[in-house]
Enzyme design. Sequence first.
Site, PDB file in Angstrom:
ATOM      1  CE  LYS A 208      -7.866  12.186  -3.700  1.00 13.80           C
ATOM      2  NZ  LYS A 208      -8.499  11.150  -2.878  1.00 13.80           N
ATOM      3  CG  ASP A 219      -2.821  12.139   0.214  1.00 11.72           C
ATOM      4  OD1 ASP A 219      -3.205  11.556   1.236  1.00 11.72           O
ATOM      5  OD2 ASP A 219      -2.821  11.609  -0.909  1.00 11.72           O
ATOM      6  NE  ARG A 282      -4.120   1.308  -1.662  1.00 15.14           N
ATOM      7  CZ  ARG A 282      -5.388   1.019  -1.379  1.00 15.14           C
ATOM      8  NH1 ARG A 282      -5.871  -0.184  -1.679  1.00 15.14           N
ATOM      9  NH2 ARG A 282      -6.167   1.897  -0.794  1.00 15.14           N
TER      10      ARG A 282
END
Length: 428
Positions: A208, A219, A282
């Site tokens: 990032k 997060d 995910r």
Amino acid sequence: MMTTAMQLQLSQHPAAECWGAKALMSPHAEGMTIHLAEAEKNGAIQRAARKLDQQGIRHVVLTGEGWDLEACWAFWQGFRSPKGQRQVTWPTLSEADLTELDHRLTIIDWVRDTINKPAEDLGPQELARAAVDLLNNVAPDAVTYRILKGDELREQGYLGLHTVGRASTRAPALLTLDYNPSGDDAAPVFACLVGKGITFDTGGYSLKPSAPMDSMKSDMGGAATLTGALALAIARGLTKRVKLILCCADNMVSGNAMRLGDIIHYRNGKSVEVMNTDAEGRLVLADGLIDASAQQPELLIDAATLTGAAKMALGNDYHALFSFDDIAAQSLLHSADIEGESFWRLPLAEFHRQHLPSNFADLNNIASPAHTAGASSAAAFLSWFVTEYKKGWLHIDCSATYRKAGVDQWSAGATGIGVRTLANLLLK
């Protein structure tokens, strides 16, 4: 040092002309009056509380008429700040309302404080332990748990969580907590809650930029929100069995980090090619969803600060909701209306599940360039790890969890939005 408390009262009348007809507040002899437009009573109270905090007011007394439970809570939402202490003398409330207020102050403040903690102070195992401690305090006789960590995860087949977390010096951890008030091991599991607990996200080798990375201590917001929701539901009298699964890890860069092109083989037989290491949430949730599906619950909820796409659509004002089950989705949205929290349903269709092709595995962890519905394709990815994905499964992309800067109703930091809605849903 003792400070003099400011007295605050509510009025349905506009301020005197000298303060402006639309003034939110005006002074009186002992403090301030908050002027309400009936259609936005609690919003006005929250904005006024935020203004008082910005002015350095730290101790207030809520006096006069109109201070019901929701007005008191709206005030606290705006008055509370991650910096320094705030003191409120609450008005007289009914015993039931005072109990509910106390539960919110304890549990939702825990959620906000936990999300606001620097990553240095909250690693994967610390997050798991903090969740256990909160729930043990709420239901000491009805909670059992297991924490797997580090190589135990690899040995027992939790390869998504292990692969994401292995690059950090702080080992990844999986919390499986069982709230079983009946004490009957054969009792059915009503709901499973699966939370993303990434305690810091660099993006891995898909690194990032600095600007979006500076808030990545948050997060783990999905994990904290679900922990708080279960705790609040228990405090409100939950009698059904619920399992909480938190997938906790750092996503770091090191010589041991996952690489683009690596393939993860999951316990449900699916293989996933990693084509973006910043789509790690995910990958860890998949392990938790496999376990949750095996319980065959009536309701399966996952929550995660999963995509920037959801935040682009909804800002920090709504959580994004995805589901194939219209009845379950409407039930959650009804709970949100009751609790005064903001959720918005975004599209999730069968065709989204085909947006993740891989040349070397069953799935890619990101959609192909031709498909730009990032939040929907992320939800679709998760569906491959939910056995009955068309029934009882709700995915929440937590766009409203954290604010990088203060606004007129909220200070910077965590909001706690979603805890009340999910607690309400568990009690239906």
